[in-house]
Write an enzyme that holds these catalytic residues in place. Structure first.
Site, mmCIF file in Angstrom:
data_model
loop_
_atom_site.group_PDB
_atom_site.id
_atom_site.type_symbol
_atom_site.label_atom_id
_atom_site.label_comp_id
_atom_site.label_asym_id
_atom_site.label_seq_id
_atom_site.Cartn_x
_atom_site.Cartn_y
_atom_site.Cartn_z
ATOM 1 N N CYS A 50 48.453 42.849 41.496
ATOM 2 C CA CYS A 50 48.175 41.447 41.174
ATOM 3 C C CYS A 50 48.205 40.634 42.466
ATOM 4 C CB CYS A 50 49.196 40.896 40.187
ATOM 5 S SG CYS A 50 48.873 39.178 39.717
ATOM 6 N N CYS A 52 47.975 37.283 42.575
ATOM 7 C CA CYS A 52 48.353 35.881 42.363
ATOM 8 C C CYS A 52 49.517 35.484 43.270
ATOM 9 C CB CYS A 52 48.686 35.625 40.901
ATOM 10 S SG CYS A 52 50.384 35.996 40.421
ATOM 11 N N CYS A 55 53.617 36.116 41.370
ATOM 12 C CA CYS A 55 54.365 37.364 41.204
ATOM 13 C C CYS A 55 55.168 37.708 42.461
ATOM 14 C CB CYS A 55 53.412 38.518 40.894
ATOM 15 S SG CYS A 55 52.678 38.446 39.260
#
Length: 193
Positions: A50, A52, A55
């Site tokens: 991920c 993003c 996180c």
């Protein structure tokens, strides 16, 4: 940014295969004394990278490794008092250790949300090896928000593909199908199969 970059320490050298029959483990935070322990009594599902900015990821890594497990199969086994929600205003409540900062798991409280029945975990915190490796990379463009140069995105996507991790700027098609089916059921246009 240097000429090289770290996608994540556990995939930079290649993606290792999981162990057949892996059915769960205990996740441990990075504290050397009294670590938070979270029991996951399920295989780790939908493992992915991920990109993003929300996180938790290791220092210097562009991506986190994230997986899902049935929510009822995830419980805090020790030192729960050390956990706090990182940002209660976010949809996903990420529970992190107050001492070391590691995110242990995340849940969505809205019972109508498609992912309510899952807890999201960081497999690399597993005490036991053998969990399934990530199979795709989600929210790849989001690494730009962390300071990665847009001019190097083609290079990054190429490297992800070399590792066998298809890059997406959303979830994988399989997860997108689950989201769409959930919305269609709620709208009454799709009956249970």
């Amino acid at each position: 940014m240097t000429d090289s970059f770290s996608i994540h320490p556990l995939v930079d050298g290649g993606v290792e295969r999981g162990r057949e029959g892996f059915s769960g483990s205990t996740l441990m935070c990075r504290c050397t004394a009294d670590p938070v322990e979270v029991s996951v009594q399920s295989e780790f599902l939908y493992n992915h990278l991920c990109g993003c900015t929300q996180c938790w990821k290791p220092e210097g890594a562009l991506f986190s490794i994230l997986a899902a497990a049935p929510r009822e199969r995830v419980r805090v086994a020790s030192n729960e008092q050390k956990l706090a929600v990182v940002d209660p205003n976010k949809l996903l409540h990420r529970y992190a250790c107050r001492d070391c900062g590691v995110h242990m798991y995340g849940v969505i409280e809205d019972p109508e949300h498609v992912f309510h029945d899952f807890a999201f975990i960081h497999p690399e915190l597993s005490r036991d090896p053998g969990w399934n490796p990530p199979t795709f990379a989600a929210f790849v463009s989001s690494v730009i928000e962390s300071g990665f140069p847009p001019s190097r995105m083609s290079e990054l996507r190429s490297r992800l593909r070399e590792l066998g991790l298809e890059p997406y700027d959303c979830y994988s098609p399989e997860l997108m199908d689950i989201i769409a089916a959930h919305a269609a059921r709620r709208a009454g246009v799709l009956q249970e199969e």
